[in-house]
Write a protein that holds these residues in place. Structure first.
Motif, PDB file in Angstrom:
ATOM      1  N   ASN A  79       0.823  -1.213   0.000  1.00 10.27           N
ATOM      2  CA  ASN A  79       0.000   0.000   0.000  1.00 10.27           C
ATOM      3  C   ASN A  79       0.857   1.263   0.000  1.00 10.27           C
ATOM      4  O   ASN A  79       0.532   2.244  -0.675  1.00 10.27           O
ATOM      5  N   VAL A  80       1.959   1.236   0.745  1.00 12.39           N
ATOM      6  CA  VAL A  80       2.870   2.390   0.752  1.00 12.39           C
ATOM      7  C   VAL A  80       3.473   2.590  -0.631  1.00 12.39           C
ATOM      8  O   VAL A  80       3.501   3.708  -1.172  1.00 12.39           O
ATOM      9  N   ALA A  81       3.966   1.503  -1.217  1.00 14.89           N
ATOM     10  CA  ALA A  81       4.588   1.588  -2.537  1.00 14.89           C
ATOM     11  C   ALA A  81       3.598   2.081  -3.585  1.00 14.89           C
ATOM     12  O   ALA A  81       3.933   2.915  -4.439  1.00 14.89           O
ATOM     13  N   GLU A  82       2.355   1.593  -3.521  1.00 16.72           N
ATOM     14  CA  GLU A  82       1.361   1.995  -4.510  1.00 16.72           C
ATOM     15  C   GLU A  82       1.000   3.465  -4.368  1.00 16.72           C
ATOM     16  O   GLU A  82       0.753   4.158  -5.362  1.00 16.72           O
ATOM     17  N   SER A  83       0.982   3.969  -3.149  1.00 15.36           N
ATOM     18  CA  SER A  83       0.667   5.387  -2.949  1.00 15.36           C
ATOM     19  C   SER A  83       1.735   6.291  -3.546  1.00 15.36           C
ATOM     20  O   SER A  83       1.458   7.440  -3.905  1.00 15.36           O
ATOM     21  N   ILE A  84       2.963   5.755  -3.697  1.00 18.12           N
ATOM     22  CA  ILE A  84       4.075   6.556  -4.222  1.00 18.12           C
ATOM     23  C   ILE A  84       4.167   6.456  -5.741  1.00 18.12           C
ATOM     24  O   ILE A  84       4.292   7.471  -6.439  1.00 18.12           O
ATOM     25  N   GLY A 201      -4.738   5.441 -12.026  1.00 21.53           N
ATOM     26  CA  GLY A 201      -5.647   6.556 -12.291  1.00 21.53           C
ATOM     27  C   GLY A 201      -5.785   7.540 -11.149  1.00 21.53           C
ATOM     28  O   GLY A 201      -6.474   8.557 -11.269  1.00 21.53           O
ATOM     29  N   LYS A 202      -5.134   7.282 -10.042  1.00 19.77           N
ATOM     30  CA  LYS A 202      -5.217   8.179  -8.893  1.00 19.77           C
ATOM     31  C   LYS A 202      -4.056   9.182  -8.918  1.00 19.77           C
ATOM     32  O   LYS A 202      -2.959   8.857  -9.343  1.00 19.77           O
ATOM     33  N   LYS A 203      -4.323  10.379  -8.468  1.00 23.01           N
ATOM     34  CA  LYS A 203      -3.268  11.379  -8.375  1.00 23.01           C
ATOM     35  C   LYS A 203      -2.395  11.111  -7.148  1.00 23.01           C
ATOM     36  O   LYS A 203      -2.884  10.645  -6.111  1.00 23.01           O
ATOM     37  N   VAL A 204      -1.109  11.416  -7.303  1.00 22.61           N
ATOM     38  CA  VAL A 204      -0.213  11.279  -6.159  1.00 22.61           C
ATOM     39  C   VAL A 204      -0.587  12.331  -5.123  1.00 22.61           C
ATOM     40  O   VAL A 204      -0.677  13.520  -5.437  1.00 22.61           O
ATOM     41  N   SER A 205      -0.831  11.887  -3.921  1.00 18.63           N
ATOM     42  CA  SER A 205      -1.272  12.792  -2.860  1.00 18.63           C
ATOM     43  C   SER A 205      -0.374  12.632  -1.639  1.00 18.63           C
ATOM     44  O   SER A 205      -0.168  11.509  -1.161  1.00 18.63           O
ATOM     45  N   ILE A 206       0.164  13.731  -1.191  1.00 17.75           N
ATOM     46  CA  ILE A 206       0.998  13.692   0.020  1.00 17.75           C
ATOM     47  C   ILE A 206       0.187  13.155   1.203  1.00 17.75           C
ATOM     48  O   ILE A 206       0.685  12.390   2.026  1.00 17.75           O
ATOM     49  N   ARG A 207      -1.104  13.547   1.230  1.00 17.68           N
ATOM     50  CA  ARG A 207      -1.968  13.075   2.319  1.00 17.68           C
ATOM     51  C   ARG A 207      -2.119  11.553   2.254  1.00 17.68           C
ATOM     52  O   ARG A 207      -2.047  10.873   3.275  1.00 17.68           O
ATOM     53  N   ILE A 209      -0.081   9.367   0.756  1.00 19.81           N
ATOM     54  CA  ILE A 209       1.207   8.742   1.093  1.00 19.81           C
ATOM     55  C   ILE A 209       1.411   8.733   2.602  1.00 19.81           C
ATOM     56  O   ILE A 209       1.804   7.719   3.189  1.00 19.81           O
ATOM     57  N   GLY A 210       1.118   9.878   3.217  1.00 18.95           N
ATOM     58  CA  GLY A 210       1.281   9.980   4.668  1.00 18.95           C
ATOM     59  C   GLY A 210       0.395   8.999   5.413  1.00 18.95           C
ATOM     60  O   GLY A 210       0.826   8.381   6.402  1.00 18.95           O
ATOM     61  N   ARG A 211      -0.847   8.813   4.912  1.00 13.68           N
ATOM     62  CA  ARG A 211      -1.772   7.880   5.564  1.00 13.68           C
ATOM     63  C   ARG A 211      -1.273   6.445   5.466  1.00 13.68           C
ATOM     64  O   ARG A 211      -1.290   5.701   6.456  1.00 13.68           O
ATOM     65  N   GLU A 212      -0.801   6.068   4.274  1.00 14.40           N
ATOM     66  CA  GLU A 212      -0.316   4.687   4.092  1.00 14.40           C
ATOM     67  C   GLU A 212       0.978   4.455   4.872  1.00 14.40           C
ATOM     68  O   GLU A 212       1.198   3.360   5.410  1.00 14.40           O
ATOM     69  N   VAL A 213       1.838   5.466   4.917  1.00 14.91           N
ATOM     70  CA  VAL A 213       3.061   5.341   5.705  1.00 14.91           C
ATOM     71  C   VAL A 213       2.718   5.174   7.183  1.00 14.91           C
ATOM     72  O   VAL A 213       3.321   4.365   7.896  1.00 14.91           O
ATOM     73  N   TRP A 214       1.731   5.939   7.641  1.00 16.01           N
ATOM     74  CA  TRP A 214       1.314   5.826   9.040  1.00 16.01           C
ATOM     75  C   TRP A 214       0.726   4.446   9.334  1.00 16.01           C
ATOM     76  O   TRP A 214       1.022   3.842  10.367  1.00 16.01           O
ATOM     77  N   ASN A 215      -0.081   3.932   8.402  1.00 19.69           N
ATOM     78  CA  ASN A 215      -0.658   2.596   8.587  1.00 19.69           C
ATOM     79  C   ASN A 215       0.420   1.506   8.610  1.00 19.69           C
ATOM     80  O   ASN A 215       0.230   0.457   9.243  1.00 19.69           O
TER      81      ASN A 215
END
Length: 421
Positions: A79-84, A201-207, A209-215
């Protein structure tokens, strides 16, 4: 005796005898035909070679990898990797590679990385329209990073065989491991763009990324504790491996609650089987290497290599070619135990730092994880995806070329290995 050793070992390998058994039988044959030494020599080496405190890191890292693979850590790293990188062209393939890099910092094993990540990401890529051969080749090749980014079981073996600091080897592997990952990502992006494999299809979002990193904070904390503890002098690599088991257990059972106590029996059995396999190879390879040393074969090989040329570049290229060939036919652990006493003195004589040469050796042999006939990652990947080994072997060729290019860059730019020391 040297000719008997190599001849019997070669015949046994060709007849598909497992590497550890082949090494042990070739030693027995040499001892019986020579008659100068008792068979007890092999028994002694099988026990004394594994009676080593640094080698305790191997079963601990294997157990830690099994615990983390079943404890929900893989999913959170994905999930972290995909968010990035998930939104980029070929995002699912890039996610697979980045996840393998994350998991490499936990498992220390190439096949374990392929199994943990491939079981989720290969079906995910196929479901999104990726060619099954390419999807499998991505994970199989990225899994080889598992022995380059620390912690790494082959690095432990190199440190023991070459009397080199295992902690320094771990630190030296960080930049080369990341470089190999980026190289594979560049090719995966190129192939995906060519075949129109789009992102999620999703935009890269700092929010986001931060959520997945926190999880995944507990998962990401593991390599920080392991490497930070070693580099900070808090504990040795062996103690770090034991700490990884404890931390992985606590996270999997009490934080993520995905590792059940009933699963521990399977975890222990799988870890014990893999540990036993590796330690048999360690024992028989050590006996094999001792016989070679008694016959002065390492010295003769070193002298012959140095007599070919005084040019360090030519000598190192010869060593790399040898390692790539050996990696096709021999298990990485056995290759390190047998070849380190032969090649390390040659490398140091032509000006290579022992740590830098260790990284060269590890990366070169890591390519063996994806080269037939012994390529273990190929077998694991093919088992997950259901394609034949022959088909996968062809699909992975471009990734092998990429890794060889990165190997040459690491070889001739020593700063990449030594910068963090």
């Amino acid at each position: 005796m040297g000719i008997t050793l190599f001849a019997s070992f070669g015949v046994l390998l060709v007849t598909a005898v497992p590497i550890g058994i082949a090494l042990g039988l070739s030693v027995m044959i040499a001892l019986l035909l020579d008659g100068g030494m008792p068979l007890e020599f092999l028994m002694k080496e099988l026990t004394t070679s594994v009676n080593s405190f640094p080698l305790l890191a191997i079963p601990f890292f294997i157990l830690a990898g099994e615990i983390m693979g079943r404890g929900g850590i893989s999913k959170r790293l994905i999930n972290v990797a995909e968010s990035i990188v998930g939104s980029v062209i070929g995002g699912t393939a890039l996610t697979s590679i980045v996840t393998c890099m994350f998991f490499a910092a936990i498992s220390g094993s190439g096949p374990a990385t392929v199994a943990a990540v491939g079981g989720i990401m290969i079906p995910a890529m196929v479901s999104k329209g990726y060619d099954r051969k390419f999807a499998t080749a991505v994970v199989a090749s990225a899994g080889s990073i598992g022995v380059i980014i620390p912690p790494s079981i082959p690095m432990v073996m190199y440190g023991v065989s070459g009397s080199v600091s295992i902690g320094d080897m771990f630190i030296a592997g960080i930049i080369p491991g990341i470089l190999v990952g980026f190289g594979l990502m560049i090719y995966a992006y190129y192939y995906s763009k060519k075949n129109n494999y789009l992102g999620n299809g999703k935009k890269v979002s700092i929010r986001n990324i931060g959520r997945e990193v926190w999880n995944a904070k507990w998962s990401l904390l593991i390599p920080v504790i392991i490497l930070g503890g070693i580099y900070g002098g808090i504990f040795t690599p062996t103690e770090a491996a034991a700490a990884a088991v404890f931390i992985g257990f606590i996270i999997g059972v009490f934080f993520y609650r995905e590792l059940k106590l009933k699963d521990l029996e399977d975890v222990f059995i799988e870890s014990a089987l893999l540990t036993a396999t590796i330690l048999v190879i360690v024992g028989t390879a050590t006996a094999f290497g001792k016989l070679l040393a008694m016959e002065q074969i390492p010295n003769k090989i070193a002298e012959s290599m140095l007599s070919l040329s005084s040019n360090p570049t030519i000598i190192m290229m010869s060593i790399i070619v040898l390692l790539l060939i050996v990696g096709c036919f021999m298990d990485t652990i056995a290759a390190i135990i047998i070849l380190t006493p032969i090649l390390l003195p040659v490398a140091t004589l032509v000006g290579y730092d022992p740590i830098h040469f260790g990284i060269i050796m590890i990366v070169a042999l890591a390519i063996g994880f994806i080269t037939p006939p012994v390529g273990v990652n190929l077998f694991v990947g093919a088992g997950i995806s259901g394609i034949s080994l022959e088909v996968l072997s062809k699909a992975i060729l471009p990734f092998i070329v990429v890794m060889i290019i990165i190997l040459l860059i690491i070889t001739f730019i020593p700063t990449l290995s030594l910068l963090l020391l």
